[in-house]
Write an enzyme that holds these catalytic residues in place. Structure first.
Site, PDB file in Angstrom:
ATOM      1  N   GLU A 150       0.784  -1.029   0.026  1.00 26.93           N
ATOM      2  CA  GLU A 150      -0.086  -0.112   0.415  1.00 26.93           C
ATOM      3  C   GLU A 150       0.646   1.520  -0.176  1.00 26.93           C
ATOM      4  OE1 GLU A 150      -3.601  -0.066   2.446  1.00 26.93           O
ATOM      5  OE2 GLU A 150      -3.951  -1.878   2.538  1.00 26.93           O
ATOM      6  N   CYS A 261      -2.589  -7.397   5.582  1.00 27.35           N
ATOM      7  CA  CYS A 261      -2.018  -8.103   5.134  1.00 27.35           C
ATOM      8  C   CYS A 261      -0.716  -9.368   6.286  1.00 27.35           C
ATOM      9  CB  CYS A 261      -0.856  -8.415   3.844  1.00 27.35           C
ATOM     10  SG  CYS A 261      -1.726  -7.605   1.713  1.00 27.35           S
TER      11      CYS A 261
HETATM   12  C1  UDX Z   1       2.873  -5.923   2.466  1.00 23.36           C
HETATM   13  C2  UDX Z   1       3.846  -6.431   1.282  1.00 23.36           C
HETATM   14  O1  UDX Z   1       5.177  -5.008   2.187  1.00 23.36           O
HETATM   15  C3  UDX Z   1       3.692  -6.444   0.733  1.00 23.36           C
HETATM   16  O2  UDX Z   1       4.709  -7.244   0.294  1.00 23.36           O
HETATM   17  C4  UDX Z   1       2.625  -7.257   0.145  1.00 23.36           C
HETATM   18  O3  UDX Z   1       2.483  -7.567  -0.739  1.00 23.36           O
HETATM   19  C5  UDX Z   1       1.265  -7.211   2.054  1.00 23.36           C
HETATM   20  O4  UDX Z   1       1.775  -6.796   2.626  1.00 23.36           O
HETATM   21  P1  UDX Z   1       1.543  -3.755   2.756  1.00 23.36           P
HETATM   22  O5  UDX Z   1       0.901  -3.745   4.320  1.00 23.36           O
HETATM   23  O6  UDX Z   1       0.718  -2.420   1.998  1.00 23.36           O
HETATM   24  O7  UDX Z   1       2.767  -4.603   2.188  1.00 23.36           O
HETATM   25  O8  UDX Z   1       2.240  -2.660   4.227  1.00 23.36           O
HETATM   26  P2  UDX Z   1       4.596  -2.849   4.523  1.00 23.36           P
HETATM   27  O9  UDX Z   1       4.849  -1.707   3.857  1.00 23.36           O
HETATM   28  O10 UDX Z   1       4.296  -3.958   4.260  1.00 23.36           O
HETATM   29  O11 UDX Z   1       4.614  -2.645   5.922  1.00 23.36           O
HETATM   30  C6  UDX Z   1       3.810  -3.256   7.451  1.00 23.36           C
HETATM   31  C7  UDX Z   1       3.378  -3.123   8.318  1.00 23.36           C
HETATM   32  O12 UDX Z   1       4.760  -3.044   8.602  1.00 23.36           O
HETATM   33  C8  UDX Z   1       2.680  -1.671   8.406  1.00 23.36           C
HETATM   34  O13 UDX Z   1       2.573  -1.237   9.726  1.00 23.36           O
HETATM   35  C9  UDX Z   1       4.730  -0.751   9.251  1.00 23.36           C
HETATM   36  O14 UDX Z   1       4.981   0.640   9.444  1.00 23.36           O
HETATM   37  C10 UDX Z   1       5.273  -1.620   9.815  1.00 23.36           C
HETATM   38  N1  UDX Z   1       6.715  -1.549   8.778  1.00 23.36           N
HETATM   39  C11 UDX Z   1       7.461  -1.852   7.992  1.00 23.36           C
HETATM   40  C12 UDX Z   1       7.372  -1.646  10.316  1.00 23.36           C
HETATM   41  O15 UDX Z   1       6.774  -2.079  11.892  1.00 23.36           O
HETATM   42  N2  UDX Z   1       8.713  -1.902  10.594  1.00 23.36           N
HETATM   43  C13 UDX Z   1       9.538  -1.556   9.050  1.00 23.36           C
HETATM   44  O16 UDX Z   1      10.918  -1.985   9.244  1.00 23.36           O
HETATM   45  C14 UDX Z   1       8.410  -2.223   8.441  1.00 23.36           C
END
Ligand code: UDX
Length: 433
Positions: A150, A261
């Site tokens: 997203e 996800c």
């Molecule tokens: C995720 C996957 O990245 C993607 O490839 C898949 O298709 C769907 O799920 P998304 O849910 O959009 O995508 O978000 P993402 O950017 O992965 O972040 C997920 C969560 O992890 C967020 O709440 C974000 O804040 C958190 N996060 C991310 C952390 O807490 N620390 C980090 O270093 C990275």
């Protein structure tokens, strides 16, 4: 080509508009009439940078339409399934109701030789089961998982890191050729394209998300150790991240992961492994989940401790509600959870988010929402930054201090400069630093 996309949520709507932008003729189908009405008018039902532009362009070109009627998919050469697979209400596994219903509704309209390409994240074994249902129609089935993030959904769809095709042995060449034709302009850029069996393709997606969740919980576990030793987890992440085998990405400690996800996928994967008699193999994912959920409580505890044990009646500004910046998605959002937990302890929570307030208000009408960042800060006795929106990262410590009643800030995403905030008179606490 003529394409249909079943399910017009995040994944499906972005896929439909992206495929139209690549030159295909696409019909998006969803049972939600309100959603279809909005999309047909070129109105995005969610916040996603760049999406409205390609939606509008697709509609204007006449190549992108939307319908609630599955018959509209009858002419399509390829039918993408992009419906949700949320966590079951009665357990940890994935709820396949929408996937099963999509295939059942498509079956009467499938022409022989057409291809169903599943994009939804499903438990391993689902594609083989669905292929049997589809077989009598003379249509084929492939699994073509989606890896979009997203906030970067359009870019990830039209310019992905890789394409994964899970295909049946018997129709392999034909189905690979069909998907290659759909993605021709992407493949021209030499995007890696991997062809494999159904089970591997299903596992690629869920293991990728499990790995990402593990990386985040790993660094959050280090944050917990840093908290009792006086170490700084952000410096630790920088230092280990220079090792190319480890990498710095997805090592940001904070309130943890949320969204539609990662949380449900690790639970569904654990549940599926247990069904397969291999619960032990993925038992660590329960730990990953627990570490993640503990971090939300950590922020709450820090706020409570700053008031000597009770937040009752204290005005707390919660900055952020979306599960991550550049999104209005509040599914399993750690930020929203922190707001709700503080409210549950009697705090006078005033929450602000640039995009997610409308969604949050629907789910939690008991919270108070501010119209602006300033209104949230005004008179607050503690500030918690729980989604790292740009405007929060760029807050000026001195100017912000003039607005609040008590300069105490909790940096739930480790995105503020502790020295600068302390220099402006703030009491600062981050996560594991
Ligand atoms: C995720 C996957 O990245 C993607 O490839 C898949 O298709 C769907 O799920 P998304 O849910 O959009 O995508 O978000 P993402 O950017 O992965 O972040 C997920 C969560 O992890 C967020 O709440 C974000 O804040 C958190 N996060 C991310 C952390 O807490 N620390 C980090 O270093 C990275």
């Amino acid at each position: 080509m003529q394409l249909s996309v079943i399910g017009c949520g995040y994944l499906g709507a972005v896929h439909a508009a992206s495929m139209a932008s690549l030159g295909h003729t696409v019909v998006g189908i969803d049972v939600d009439e309100a959603k279809i009405a909005k999309l047909s008018q070129g109105v995005a039902p969610f916040h996603e940078p760049g999406f409205t532009e390609i939606l509008q362009a697709g509609i204007d070109s006449g190549r992108l339409t939307f319908s609630t009627d599955f018959a509209a998919a009858a002419d399509a050469d390829v039918h993408f399934i992009g419906v949700g697979t949320p966590q079951r209400k009665d357990g940890q596994g994935a709820d396949l109701t929408y996937v099963d219903a999509s295939v059942a509704s498509l079956v009467p309209h499938l022409k022989a030789g057409s291809l169903i390409a599943g994009k939804s994240t499903v438990p391993v074994g689902t594609a083989a089961r669905l292929a049997e249902i589809v077989a009598p129609t003379g249509a084929h089935l492939a699994w073509n998982p989606e890896f979009l993030r997203e906030g970067f959904a359009v870019k990830d769809t039209v310019d992905p890191d890789r394409l994964v095709y899970g295909v049946a042995d018997a129709t392999r060449d034909e189905d690979v050729a069909t998907l290659d034709a759909v993605y021709a302009s992407i493949l021209e850029r030499e995007t890696p394209r991997l062809v494999m069996d159904y089970a591997t393709a299903e596992l690629v997606k869920i293991s990728a998300n499990s790995f990402l969740a593990t990386k985040i919980s790993f660094i959050n576990a280090m944050a917990e150790i840093a908290e009792v030793t006086g170490a700084d987890v952000t410096q630790l992440a920088d230092a280990i991240g220079y090792d190319a085998r480890i990498g710095r990405k997805f090592l940001n400690a904070g309130v943890g992961f949320g969204g539609g996800c990662l949380p449900k996928d690790i639970r569904a994967f654990t549940a599926r492994a247990e069904e397969l008699g291999k619960g032990d193999s993925l038992a660590f994912l329960k730990e990953i989940d627990e570490i993640n959920l503990r971090r939300r409580q950590r922020v709450v505890d820090l706020v409570v401790d700053s008031f000597d044990g009770s937040v009752f009646g204290k005005r707390v500004a919660v900055l952020g509600l979306a599960f991550k910046p550049d999104s209005d998605d509040i599914r399993d959002s750690p930020a929203l959870d922190v707001a709700v937990r503080l409210k549950g302890l009697g705090a006078e929570v005033v929450a602000y988010d640039p995009e997610a307030i409308e969604n949050a208000r629907r789910l939690h009408p008991q919270l108070s929402y501010a119209d602006s960042l300033d209104a949230a800060l005004e008179g607050s006795e503690a500030v918690a930054v729980v989604t790292e929106w740009k405007q929060f990262r760029e807050l000026d410590p001195a100017e912000t201090a003039a607005k609040v009643a008590r300069p105490v800030i909790f940096d739930g995403r480790n995105v503020l400069d502790p020295a600068a905030w302390r220099a402006a008179g703030w009491t600062y606490a981050g996560m594991g630093r």
